[in-house]
Design an enzyme around this catalytic site. Sequence first.
Site, PDB file in Angstrom:
ATOM      1  N   GLY A  10       0.836  -1.210   0.000  1.00 34.63           N
ATOM      2  CA  GLY A  10       0.000   0.000   0.000  1.00 34.63           C
ATOM      3  C   GLY A  10       0.863   1.250   0.000  1.00 34.63           C
ATOM      4  N   GLY A  12      -0.516   4.470   0.097  1.00 38.81           N
ATOM      5  CA  GLY A  12      -1.254   5.645   0.563  1.00 38.81           C
ATOM      6  C   GLY A  12      -0.489   6.337   1.689  1.00 38.81           C
ATOM      7  N   GLY A  15       0.910   3.761   4.155  1.00 34.08           N
ATOM      8  CA  GLY A  15       2.007   2.961   3.613  1.00 34.08           C
ATOM      9  C   GLY A  15       3.279   3.775   3.466  1.00 34.08           C
ATOM     10  N   PHE A 117     -14.271  21.420  12.714  1.00 33.68           N
ATOM     11  CA  PHE A 117     -14.792  20.214  12.073  1.00 33.68           C
ATOM     12  C   PHE A 117     -15.841  19.593  12.984  1.00 33.68           C
ATOM     13  CE2 PHE A 117     -12.857  17.470   8.530  1.00 33.68           C
ATOM     14  CZ  PHE A 117     -12.706  18.531   7.669  1.00 33.68           C
ATOM     15  N   GLN A 230     -18.906   4.200   7.979  1.00 28.96           N
ATOM     16  CA  GLN A 230     -19.288   5.617   8.036  1.00 28.96           C
ATOM     17  C   GLN A 230     -19.922   6.089   6.728  1.00 28.96           C
ATOM     18  OE1 GLN A 230     -16.272   9.096   8.433  1.00 28.96           O
ATOM     19  NE2 GLN A 230     -17.429   9.037  10.343  1.00 28.96           N
ATOM     20  N   HIS A 232     -20.832   9.530   4.927  1.00 34.08           N
ATOM     21  CA  HIS A 232     -20.534  10.965   5.016  1.00 34.08           C
ATOM     22  C   HIS A 232     -21.795  11.739   4.651  1.00 34.08           C
ATOM     23  CE1 HIS A 232     -18.646  14.838   4.395  1.00 34.08           C
ATOM     24  NE2 HIS A 232     -17.504  14.353   4.849  1.00 34.08           N
ATOM     25  N   LEU A 242     -17.036  13.376  -2.896  1.00 27.80           N
ATOM     26  CA  LEU A 242     -17.121  14.016  -1.579  1.00 27.80           C
ATOM     27  C   LEU A 242     -17.155  15.540  -1.670  1.00 27.80           C
ATOM     28  CD1 LEU A 242     -16.948  13.425   1.531  1.00 27.80           C
ATOM     29  CD2 LEU A 242     -14.587  14.153   1.323  1.00 27.80           C
ATOM     30  N   THR A 244     -16.280  18.166   1.052  1.00 25.41           N
ATOM     31  CA  THR A 244     -15.632  18.100   2.359  1.00 25.41           C
ATOM     32  C   THR A 244     -16.458  18.699   3.500  1.00 25.41           C
ATOM     33  OG1 THR A 244     -13.735  18.815   3.673  1.00 25.41           O
ATOM     34  CG2 THR A 244     -14.337  20.238   1.855  1.00 25.41           C
ATOM     35  N   GLU A 245     -16.259  18.103   4.685  1.00 29.20           N
ATOM     36  CA  GLU A 245     -16.839  18.661   5.903  1.00 29.20           C
ATOM     37  C   GLU A 245     -16.319  20.081   6.133  1.00 29.20           C
ATOM     38  OE1 GLU A 245     -17.347  15.735   8.969  1.00 29.20           O
ATOM     39  OE2 GLU A 245     -16.411  17.056  10.419  1.00 29.20           O
ATOM     40  N   ARG A 276     -20.542  12.966  12.074  1.00 30.12           N
ATOM     41  CA  ARG A 276     -21.084  12.522  10.783  1.00 30.12           C
ATOM     42  C   ARG A 276     -22.261  11.568  10.892  1.00 30.12           C
ATOM     43  NH1 ARG A 276     -15.240  11.862   7.791  1.00 30.12           N
ATOM     44  NH2 ARG A 276     -15.003  14.110   7.490  1.00 30.12           N
ATOM     45  N   HIS A 341     -18.410   6.282   3.190  1.00 29.03           N
ATOM     46  CA  HIS A 341     -17.188   7.082   3.207  1.00 29.03           C
ATOM     47  C   HIS A 341     -15.984   6.415   3.865  1.00 29.03           C
ATOM     48  CE1 HIS A 341     -14.806  10.684   3.032  1.00 29.03           C
ATOM     49  NE2 HIS A 341     -14.669  10.734   4.336  1.00 29.03           N
ATOM     50  N   GLU A 365      -6.254   2.916   7.223  1.00 29.57           N
ATOM     51  CA  GLU A 365      -7.679   2.583   7.251  1.00 29.57           C
ATOM     52  C   GLU A 365      -7.936   1.075   7.274  1.00 29.57           C
ATOM     53  OE1 GLU A 365     -10.075   5.001   4.623  1.00 29.57           O
ATOM     54  OE2 GLU A 365     -11.814   3.709   4.904  1.00 29.57           O
ATOM     55  N   ARG A 376     -15.949   7.699  13.304  1.00 31.40           N
ATOM     56  CA  ARG A 376     -14.711   8.487  13.248  1.00 31.40           C
ATOM     57  C   ARG A 376     -15.029   9.965  13.077  1.00 31.40           C
ATOM     58  NH1 ARG A 376     -11.740  10.768   9.061  1.00 31.40           N
ATOM     59  NH2 ARG A 376     -12.919   9.799   7.383  1.00 31.40           N
ATOM     60  N   LEU A 382      -6.609  10.924   8.521  1.00 28.02           N
ATOM     61  CA  LEU A 382      -5.269  11.253   8.022  1.00 28.02           C
ATOM     62  C   LEU A 382      -4.309  11.222   9.205  1.00 28.02           C
ATOM     63  CD1 LEU A 382      -5.839  14.201   5.489  1.00 28.02           C
ATOM     64  CD2 LEU A 382      -5.691  11.747   5.060  1.00 28.02           C
TER      65      LEU A 382
HETATM   66  C1  LIG Z   1     -12.806  11.668  -0.768  1.00 26.04           C
HETATM   67  C2  LIG Z   1     -12.204  11.451   0.587  1.00 26.04           C
HETATM   68  C3  LIG Z   1     -11.820  12.534   1.343  1.00 26.04           C
HETATM   69  C4  LIG Z   1     -11.276  12.345   2.602  1.00 26.04           C
HETATM   70  N1  LIG Z   1     -10.913  13.432   3.341  1.00 26.04           N
HETATM   71  C5  LIG Z   1     -10.338  13.248   4.552  1.00 26.04           C
HETATM   72  C6  LIG Z   1      -9.882  14.363   5.296  1.00 26.04           C
HETATM   73  O1  LIG Z   1      -9.966  15.512   4.873  1.00 26.04           O
HETATM   74  N2  LIG Z   1      -9.336  14.124   6.504  1.00 26.04           N
HETATM   75  C7  LIG Z   1      -9.197  12.869   7.027  1.00 26.04           C
HETATM   76  O2  LIG Z   1      -8.671  12.718   8.124  1.00 26.04           O
HETATM   77  N3  LIG Z   1      -9.596  11.799   6.304  1.00 26.04           N
HETATM   78  C8  LIG Z   1     -10.154  11.961   5.097  1.00 26.04           C
HETATM   79  N4  LIG Z   1     -10.556  10.869   4.375  1.00 26.04           N
HETATM   80  C9  LIG Z   1     -10.209   9.531   4.851  1.00 26.04           C
HETATM   81  C10 LIG Z   1      -8.712   9.287   4.580  1.00 26.04           C
HETATM   82  O3  LIG Z   1      -8.342   9.932   3.394  1.00 26.04           O
HETATM   83  C11 LIG Z   1      -8.370   7.817   4.462  1.00 26.04           C
HETATM   84  O4  LIG Z   1      -8.907   7.084   5.519  1.00 26.04           O
HETATM   85  C12 LIG Z   1      -6.849   7.630   4.476  1.00 26.04           C
HETATM   86  O5  LIG Z   1      -6.250   8.477   3.542  1.00 26.04           O
HETATM   87  C13 LIG Z   1      -6.498   6.190   4.212  1.00 26.04           C
HETATM   88  O6  LIG Z   1      -5.126   6.097   3.995  1.00 26.04           O
HETATM   89  P1  LIG Z   1      -4.465   4.676   3.752  1.00 26.04           P
HETATM   90  O7  LIG Z   1      -3.048   4.931   3.474  1.00 26.04           O
HETATM   91  O8  LIG Z   1      -4.830   3.790   4.872  1.00 26.04           O
HETATM   92  O9  LIG Z   1      -5.219   4.111   2.465  1.00 26.04           O
HETATM   93  P2  LIG Z   1      -5.255   4.614   0.933  1.00 26.04           P
HETATM   94  O10 LIG Z   1      -4.858   6.009   0.765  1.00 26.04           O
HETATM   95  O11 LIG Z   1      -6.587   4.203   0.423  1.00 26.04           O
HETATM   96  O12 LIG Z   1      -4.140   3.748   0.256  1.00 26.04           O
HETATM   97  C14 LIG Z   1      -4.266   2.359   0.067  1.00 26.04           C
HETATM   98  C15 LIG Z   1      -3.088   1.880  -0.735  1.00 26.04           C
HETATM   99  O13 LIG Z   1      -3.102   0.487  -0.791  1.00 26.04           O
HETATM  100  C16 LIG Z   1      -2.858   0.044  -2.104  1.00 26.04           C
HETATM  101  N5  LIG Z   1      -3.518  -1.252  -2.233  1.00 26.04           N
HETATM  102  C17 LIG Z   1      -4.787  -1.593  -1.925  1.00 26.04           C
HETATM  103  N6  LIG Z   1      -4.981  -2.893  -2.139  1.00 26.04           N
HETATM  104  C18 LIG Z   1      -3.811  -3.393  -2.588  1.00 26.04           C
HETATM  105  C19 LIG Z   1      -3.365  -4.680  -2.975  1.00 26.04           C
HETATM  106  N7  LIG Z   1      -4.166  -5.741  -2.948  1.00 26.04           N
HETATM  107  N8  LIG Z   1      -2.093  -4.823  -3.403  1.00 26.04           N
HETATM  108  C20 LIG Z   1      -1.249  -3.756  -3.446  1.00 26.04           C
HETATM  109  N9  LIG Z   1      -1.621  -2.520  -3.067  1.00 26.04           N
HETATM  110  C21 LIG Z   1      -2.882  -2.361  -2.651  1.00 26.04           C
HETATM  111  C22 LIG Z   1      -3.401   1.128  -2.983  1.00 26.04           C
HETATM  112  O14 LIG Z   1      -2.726   1.143  -4.223  1.00 26.04           O
HETATM  113  C23 LIG Z   1      -3.057   2.372  -2.164  1.00 26.04           C
HETATM  114  O15 LIG Z   1      -1.747   2.781  -2.469  1.00 26.04           O
HETATM  115  C24 LIG Z   1     -11.117  11.040   3.112  1.00 26.04           C
HETATM  116  C25 LIG Z   1     -11.485   9.946   2.347  1.00 26.04           C
HETATM  117  C26 LIG Z   1     -12.048  10.156   1.104  1.00 26.04           C
HETATM  118  C27 LIG Z   1     -12.494   8.946   0.329  1.00 26.04           C
END
Ligand SMILES: Cc1cc2nc3c(=O)[nH]c(=O)nc-3n(C[C@H](O)[C@H](O)[C@H](O)COP(=O)(O)OP(=O)(O)OC[C@H]3O[C@@H](n4cnc5c(N)ncnc54)[C@H](O)[C@@H]3O)c2cc1C
Length: 565
Positions: A10, A12, A15, A117, A230, A232, A242, A244-245, A276, A341, A365, A376, A382
């Site tokens: 991952g 994100g 990761g 928020f 959740q 939204h 989305l 945003t809030e 939310r 969401h 997440e 949440r 984030l």
């Molecule tokens: C539109 C939107 C707006 C948001 N705004 C906010 C905000 O303002 N503030 C806040 O606190 N939260 C916000 N959130 C929630 C927050 O963004 C997420 O919970 C957080 O970014 C998740 O981060 P992550 O690194 O866990 O996952 P992600 O960012 O989803 O990353 C997951 C990663 O895993 C990889 N992956 C998945 N499955 C596999 C697999 N099988 N093999 C290899 N790679 C894989 C993907 O390629 C990706 O790189 C928002 C969410 C959304 C959807």
Amino acid sequence: MIYHQAIVVGGGMAGLRVAIEAGAQVDTALISLVHPVRSHSGAAQGGINASLGNAEGGKDDNWESHAFDTVKGSDYLADQNAAEILTKEAPERIFELEHWGVPFSRTEEGKIAQRPFGGAGFPRTCYAADKTGHVIMHTLFEQAVKRKIKVCPEWMALALVVEDGACRGVIALELITGRVEAFKAEAVILATGGAGRIYGHSTNGMIVTGSGMAIAYQAGMPLKDMEFIQFHPTSLYGTNILVTEGARGEGGYIVNNRGERFMQRYAPQAMELAPRDIVARAIQTEIEEGRGFEDAYVHLDLRHLGRERILERLPGIRDICMDFAGVDPIEKPIPIQPGQHYTMGGIDCNEAGETELRGLFAAGECACVTAHGANRLGGNSLLETVVFGKRAGEKAAQFVRGKEGAQAGDGAVLEALEKVRGKIAGLMEAEGGENHSAIRAQMKEMMTEKVGIFREEKAMTQALGRIKELQERYRRAQLTYKGNKFNLDLARCLELEGMLEVAEVIVSGAIARRESRGSHYRLDYRERDDENWLKHTIARRTPQGPQLSYRDVVITRWKPEARKY
Ligand SMILES: Cc1cc2nc3c(=O)[nH]c(=O)nc-3n(C[C@H](O)[C@H](O)[C@H](O)COP(=O)(O)OP(=O)(O)OC[C@H]3O[C@@H](n4cnc5c(N)ncnc54)[C@H](O)[C@@H]3O)c2cc1C
């Protein structure tokens, strides 16, 4: 076979933060379905919480107050020790991001700007206009490049290798070639994001399918609190992108077809900035009782904020509204409805990201530490990725260093590799079955309808039955495209199996939990029931489906009380 001491799955925010930490100490590689900066984290808009006390009206903020808001927001299901760590370490993580180069919006004095928020006692959400995720992701990616972390984009992890109670690596598909390869490692850290796309009407990116949760579950790891999904309050009507809030944080109103700011009836003090779960239920109720527009949406009105403020603080939202709804929020209210969401539950792990399996960690997440409990707060996710991402990276590196020289053999890894290769070959050869995309579409629609904002036993029991049927149909699923290069038909078919299993866990947990708490609202059990249900759901995989057990919530200083806003 590819070998690294630590493999992060991952790219994100979680990761990348894990990789930056682990990579400083041990040889670390990161594999990701998409290029890291294209992860869903990059879509985060509103901001990230820390009790910096920079905003007007926020001077008295402190981490205890942030922790209390988090616990109350969670409807008292958060483990309070986890909420304390999340909030106490928040300022340090934000300053670290600032020093690495994140261009946060600023106050007049030049400090990091903060906005109010939902569910927060003070304005404590740090932001960069409405593109917070985007700018943090680019900064973290730069930091990963600087540390020479090996990044393998467009690889899809499909299974974990488990041997003698330890994780030995991961099997993955290289999308661009179709090659299936084993990544052997001393430690694997899952940071694969949420499971939003199991539902229809989701704000989540297409790749947010819960695949990491499924992989862990299939390897015997329990999933925790999965029934808490959740919704939204404000996703754009039509596409569910989305809004945003932060739009409400800046002062936006939500109004029904009579022009009423109806939150007055649901949360008279917090109004639009209630948490939310409460705002989403209020909107859904207004729509269902005929006070929405076209029986489908209500209005988010920003017009009174004025052109200048909208252009400065919410430029991305304005673009989205104009491009996808043909509405300029400077001139017209935005049509919005609740949308799936966030996944509060996830892979059961502790504050260091450790799971039950030696050498397997989780962060972000996909993990459930659990700091968010049943609901949440905006801006805390984030934050979770950087606080618990750092901790998981640290712990994983420590684990690897502790076992240097004690590398396991290749047997289990090769065996797991052959198994996955066999499964893919089987799918490639299958003829005469049903295309998997219809199964996916039916799952999404059914989850939204029967296991959505309002839930009750009968519909959920039907949903569980339907999932079993869909699983049966999946066994005969077939591909349309059988080439090796960038076969997304194959990728989507493979991930659907896990989605159905995760859906089954969500429904099973929701049927069993006979109370209403946070995002889990039961029409047949409308009250929170601390006597019987102040506990986490732990779901383990068995051949008959998920087996549920329960674990006490950690309470450190805040006794559960009625939740009023
Ligand atoms: C539109 C939107 C707006 C948001 N705004 C906010 C905000 O303002 N503030 C806040 O606190 N939260 C916000 N959130 C929630 C927050 O963004 C997420 O919970 C957080 O970014 C998740 O981060 P992550 O690194 O866990 O996952 P992600 O960012 O989803 O990353 C997951 C990663 O895993 C990889 N992956 C998945 N499955 C596999 C697999 N099988 N093999 C290899 N790679 C894989 C993907 O390629 C990706 O790189 C928002 C969410 C959304 C959807």
